[in-house]
Design a protein around this motif. Sequence first.
Motif, mmCIF file in Angstrom:
data_model
loop_
_atom_site.group_PDB
_atom_site.id
_atom_site.type_symbol
_atom_site.label_atom_id
_atom_site.label_comp_id
_atom_site.label_asym_id
_atom_site.label_seq_id
_atom_site.Cartn_x
_atom_site.Cartn_y
_atom_site.Cartn_z
ATOM 1 N N LEU A 79 9.599 7.682 2.342
ATOM 2 C CA LEU A 79 11.028 7.980 2.307
ATOM 3 C C LEU A 79 11.644 7.529 3.619
ATOM 4 N N VAL A 80 12.823 6.913 3.542
ATOM 5 C CA VAL A 80 13.539 6.463 4.741
ATOM 6 C C VAL A 80 14.908 7.124 4.785
ATOM 7 N N ASP A 119 0.832 -1.206 0.000
ATOM 8 C CA ASP A 119 0.000 0.000 0.000
ATOM 9 C C ASP A 119 0.867 1.256 0.000
ATOM 10 N N ILE A 120 2.026 1.151 0.619
ATOM 11 C CA ILE A 120 3.015 2.228 0.675
ATOM 12 C C ILE A 120 4.359 1.613 0.293
ATOM 13 N N ILE A 121 5.136 2.305 -0.530
ATOM 14 C CA ILE A 121 6.485 1.841 -0.837
ATOM 15 C C ILE A 121 7.456 2.909 -0.343
ATOM 16 N N SER A 122 8.314 2.507 0.592
ATOM 17 C CA SER A 122 9.266 3.429 1.212
ATOM 18 C C SER A 122 10.668 3.174 0.687
ATOM 19 N N LEU A 123 11.279 4.232 0.156
ATOM 20 C CA LEU A 123 12.596 4.145 -0.474
ATOM 21 C C LEU A 123 13.633 4.872 0.363
ATOM 22 N N ALA A 159 17.143 15.177 1.227
ATOM 23 C CA ALA A 159 15.881 14.953 0.507
ATOM 24 C C ALA A 159 15.036 16.218 0.436
ATOM 25 N N ALA A 160 15.659 17.371 0.619
ATOM 26 C CA ALA A 160 14.910 18.627 0.739
ATOM 27 C C ALA A 160 13.975 18.889 -0.432
ATOM 28 N N HIS A 161 14.376 18.517 -1.640
ATOM 29 C CA HIS A 161 13.602 18.875 -2.820
ATOM 30 C C HIS A 161 12.397 17.976 -3.074
ATOM 31 N N TYR A 162 12.302 16.850 -2.372
ATOM 32 C CA TYR A 162 11.123 15.997 -2.599
ATOM 33 C C TYR A 162 10.380 15.625 -1.317
ATOM 34 N N LEU A 163 10.645 16.323 -0.233
ATOM 35 C CA LEU A 163 9.885 16.079 0.994
ATOM 36 C C LEU A 163 8.397 16.350 0.796
ATOM 37 N N GLY A 164 8.078 17.286 -0.086
ATOM 38 C CA GLY A 164 6.686 17.613 -0.349
ATOM 39 C C GLY A 164 5.951 16.564 -1.150
#
Length: 232
Positions: free
Chosen positions: A113-114, A84-88, A124-129
Amino acid sequence: MKENFSVSLMCMDFLNIREQLEILNEQVGMYHVDIMDGHYCKNITLSPDMVKAFKKVSKVPLDVHLMTTNPELWINTVAEAGADIISLHAETINGQAFRLYNQIRELGLKTGLVLNPATPLSEAAHYLGRIDLLTIMTVDVGFAGQPFIEEMLDKIAEAKRLREENGYHYRIQIDGSCKPSTFKRLMDAGADVLILGSSGLFGLDQDLHEACRKMTESYRKALEGSEVSCGL
């Protein structure tokens, strides 16, 4: 309160998977499924086939944590298996983060995100949103039972501050040494979800019903007088 908890399924009793999942379905809000390739971290745990088996019994979302050197090779497979969620891991997606998150969205799944302990949020500043779930590791990856890394409390607080300042929507999840002695500090720092493993759940009692009762009671006591609501 169940929404505050996820359970690390790598720590469960594999001789009693169905029985344990049926108990946990009523106690927690999510399952955490660690898939390790033996390369990114020196261990091999669960697999897409296990995700498929868990999905048949689970009544809560499955968060699949890809501890793999090449996560792009696993996304479609775990999606088809029932994630249901994929964490990379931020450390594995430099140069392809936006493409991979778009792929996960197109599959109709939520994005995770991990961050390893030594990886700053600025990585990861540019894709935290773009993420739904931010998992902060409070131990080094690969093995259960490691000691809590105190410095991560500041990272949790920073993640909460960035969310508030920028209007991000991710939930903050903690992976590593979530147990009675750390519950209050983690929640006070800004955690939304605690991943429970051996020390936080399964090791509390051989009877899983009783282990869940002890975990819930220790959580209530830890948060008495805390500024964090325990959802009661």
